[in-house]
Motif scaffolding. Sequence first.
Motif, PDB file in Angstrom:
ATOM      1  N   PHE A  43       1.904   7.834   5.606  1.00 11.65           N
ATOM      2  CA  PHE A  43       1.955   6.365   5.651  1.00 11.65           C
ATOM      3  C   PHE A  43       3.155   5.804   4.898  1.00 11.65           C
ATOM      4  O   PHE A  43       3.613   4.699   5.169  1.00 11.65           O
ATOM      5  N   MET A  44       3.690   6.566   3.940  1.00 11.64           N
ATOM      6  CA  MET A  44       4.832   6.080   3.155  1.00 11.64           C
ATOM      7  C   MET A  44       6.110   5.987   3.974  1.00 11.64           C
ATOM      8  O   MET A  44       7.045   5.289   3.587  1.00 11.64           O
ATOM      9  N   GLY A  45       6.165   6.662   5.101  1.00 10.86           N
ATOM     10  CA  GLY A  45       7.338   6.587   5.961  1.00 10.86           C
ATOM     11  C   GLY A  45       7.338   5.402   6.904  1.00 10.86           C
ATOM     12  O   GLY A  45       8.309   5.172   7.624  1.00 10.86           O
ATOM     13  N   HIS A  46       6.283   4.626   6.895  1.00 13.99           N
ATOM     14  CA  HIS A  46       6.178   3.450   7.777  1.00 13.99           C
ATOM     15  C   HIS A  46       6.932   2.278   7.166  1.00 13.99           C
ATOM     16  O   HIS A  46       6.936   2.101   5.950  1.00 13.99           O
ATOM     17  N   TRP A  47       7.523   1.459   8.022  1.00 14.34           N
ATOM     18  CA  TRP A  47       8.290   0.322   7.518  1.00 14.34           C
ATOM     19  C   TRP A  47       7.425  -0.637   6.708  1.00 14.34           C
ATOM     20  O   TRP A  47       7.904  -1.284   5.770  1.00 14.34           O
ATOM     21  N   LEU A  48       6.138  -0.716   7.032  1.00 15.82           N
ATOM     22  CA  LEU A  48       5.256  -1.640   6.323  1.00 15.82           C
ATOM     23  C   LEU A  48       5.041  -1.191   4.869  1.00 15.82           C
ATOM     24  O   LEU A  48       5.033  -2.016   3.951  1.00 15.82           O
TER      25      LEU A  48
END
Length: 155
Positions: A43-48
Amino acid sequence: MTLFILTVLIGFVAGLRAMSAPAAVALGAYLGWLPVSGTWASFMGHWLALAIFAILALVEFVTDQLPGTPSRKVPQQFGARIISGGFSGAIIGTVSGSLAVGLMGGVIGAVLGTLGGYEARKRLVAAIGGQDLPIALLEDAVAVILALWVVSSVL
């Protein structure tokens, strides 16, 4: 550079500025410097995630300059820095092969950064006649530069 040293350094960043470490880790993950895909930390690679942690880091930079901001050594602030350092270190550890080493290094670094950063800032402010803002801005710069160096050095 060894995994343990890198995770201590990212934890140290969290000790200086709690949200700078996860913001840098999110940036590293988003840019592909930290290959989190297929891990618990994907999830840390998501832009959000990057947007949320970047906003939190910017808010922290501003609130740190306010006179009513509590000391980083009060339990809530200290705890947040330990959690942030452990979390950021765990992500670096995960992509480097040892979540446990990353978590441990991040926590140790956060304690060192919190206590060391407090002492350094207090002494530097006294040395320049009590002006906190220049030292606070210097601390911000150190945290950002060190965090970006760490996440770009992992692999």
